[in-house]
Enzyme design. Structure first.
Site, PDB file in Angstrom:
ATOM      1  CB  SER A 281    -128.852 -26.280  40.197  1.00 17.77           C
ATOM      2  OG  SER A 281    -127.752 -27.156  40.277  1.00 17.77           O
TER       3      SER A 281
ATOM      4  CE  LYS B 189    -127.113 -27.213  44.293  1.00 18.47           C
ATOM      5  NZ  LYS B 189    -126.976 -27.572  42.877  1.00 18.47           N
TER       6      LYS B 189
ATOM      7  CB  SER C  31    -125.059 -24.042  41.875  1.00 14.31           C
ATOM      8  OG  SER C  31    -126.092 -24.920  41.536  1.00 14.31           O
TER       9      SER C  31
END
Length: 386
Positions: free
Chosen positions: A69, A72, A124
């Site tokens: 993640s 992101k 997330s």
């Protein structure tokens, strides 16, 4: 003739300031040479000074890795730079069904893009990341991935390729600790991104319910490390534990990337401490610092003070200070009239062979001329005042 005098003076000053540089010209300064100074469990890592962009530490930092993640980070900055933050995003079937971490967007649910940016950086949410990608990418996750890859190319990063906005494992989706450190430093210079990632709790609407979504930041560094102000957690079984962290102390901001690190919190703190203690910010050029008393031709004064317009420095280890050098470019003299704040030259800072930046050299005061036209101008000005 004037150009020749300018060149000669510039050359002389460059030779004067470059003497320490010549002594170390053969040295190779690589952040990975200091990897043994800090023992960490991370498979790869990189530490960067956010303001200057200098990488202070590296451990196999150019090895291509899954980053989970941490993806992101670029999803957020591309969304922020799209200029669409106040637009309303409608959750598609594709976003609604995405696997992994989620903020549980309902099919057809509407949210502002900025709130979805908070959702991906604090909680997330893979559903929120997909919704962002579809909206900013004109309905296509693939087009958004193209935008992500265009951004890393723009930043000169060559070890990275993205195929989705959330970081779930996929063929062809990878980056490096070095690339992610550079990208993170870039993103942290954006005030909206910086505000989002340091937020501990954020409320956003929950369509169809009487209460808001309350999103608490998953990033424990915000609570565990003094001065922490970001950035993003990440985990998949294949990628392992990944963490992007940042902290600010005494006006200096550092960011660290650790990939596949079972001790991500402790290692990130260890690297931040290393960066803040081992490197000091050498402010080689200070705003309003006197650089020269420059002769004035046909002026009401013989000399004018020349100062630096802004400050300029670089983070260095104690043994590296001799690698900093300044190159000053100024004419032998200037002709009046001169206005306060007028650029008359420039000063450039170098570290080893690398150019750090350039600052304008300006006149600290105004100087009137003594020639015929200057005298006439003063006479007419005085006449109209009366």
């Amino acid at each position: 003739m004037r150009k020749r005098r300018w060149f000669i003076l510039s050359l002389a000053l460059a030779m004067l300031f470059s003497m320490p540089f010549q002594a170390f010209a053969k040295e190779t300064w690589n952040p990975e040479q200091f990897a043994k100074e800090v023992s960490i469990a991370a498979e790869t890592a990189a530490l960067i000074d956010v303001q200057s962009g200098r990488v202070l530490y590296g451990k196999d930092m150019n090895k291509q890795m899954r980053i989970a993640s941490l993806t992101k980070i670029i999803t957020a900055i591309v969304a922020i730079e799209s200029g669409k933050l106040e637009e309303t995003v409608t959750t598609s079937k594709n976003a609604y069904r995405v696997e992994g971490s989620s903020i549980y967007l309902a099919l057809g649910e509407k949210q502002k893009l900025i709130d979805l940016v908070y959702a991906i950086m604090l909680r997330s949410g893979n559903d929120a990341a997909t919704a962002i990608a579809e909206h900013v990418g004109g309905g296509s996750v693939q087009k958004f991935a193209d935008m992500m890859n265009a951004k890393v190319k723009e930043l000169g990063l060559t070890g990275t390729h993205f195929v989705n906005p959330h970081g779930l494992d996929a063929p062809g989706h990878y980056s490096t600790a070095y690339d992610m450190a550079v990208l993170t430093a870039y993103a942290l210079r954006n005030p909206i991104f910086a505000e989002v990632v340091k937020t501990k709790v954020k409320r956003i609407p929950w369509e169809g319910k009487e209460w808001d979504r309350v999103m608490r930041n998953k990033n424990k560094m915000l609570y565990r490390y003094a001065g922490a102000d970001g950035v993003k957690t990440g985990y998949t079984e294949s990628a392992g534990r990944c963490l992007a962290s940042s902290a600010t102390k005494d006006g200096r901001q550092l960011a660290v990337i650790v990939l596949n690190d079972r001790n991500d919190w402790d290692d990130s703190a260890k690297l931040l401490n290393y960066g803040f203690t081992k490197y000091q910010y050498a402010e080689s050029v200070k705003a309003n610092e006197l650089v020269a008393d420059l002769p004035v031709k046909k002026g009401t004064v013989e000399k004018v003070k020349i100062v630096a317009k802004d400050s300029l420095g670089y983070p260095v280890r104690e043994e590296e200070r001799t690698l900093l050098r300044k190159e000053v470019k100024l004419p032998e003299q200037i002709k009046a009239p001169v206005q306060e704040g007028e650029k008359v030259g420039e000063i450039t800072l170098y570290f080893d062979r690398k150019k750090i930046g350039t600052v304008d050299l300006i006149s600290q005061e105004s100087v009137e001329g003594t020639g015929f036209f200057s005298n006439l101008q003063r006479f007419l000005k005085g006449l109209f005042k009366e």
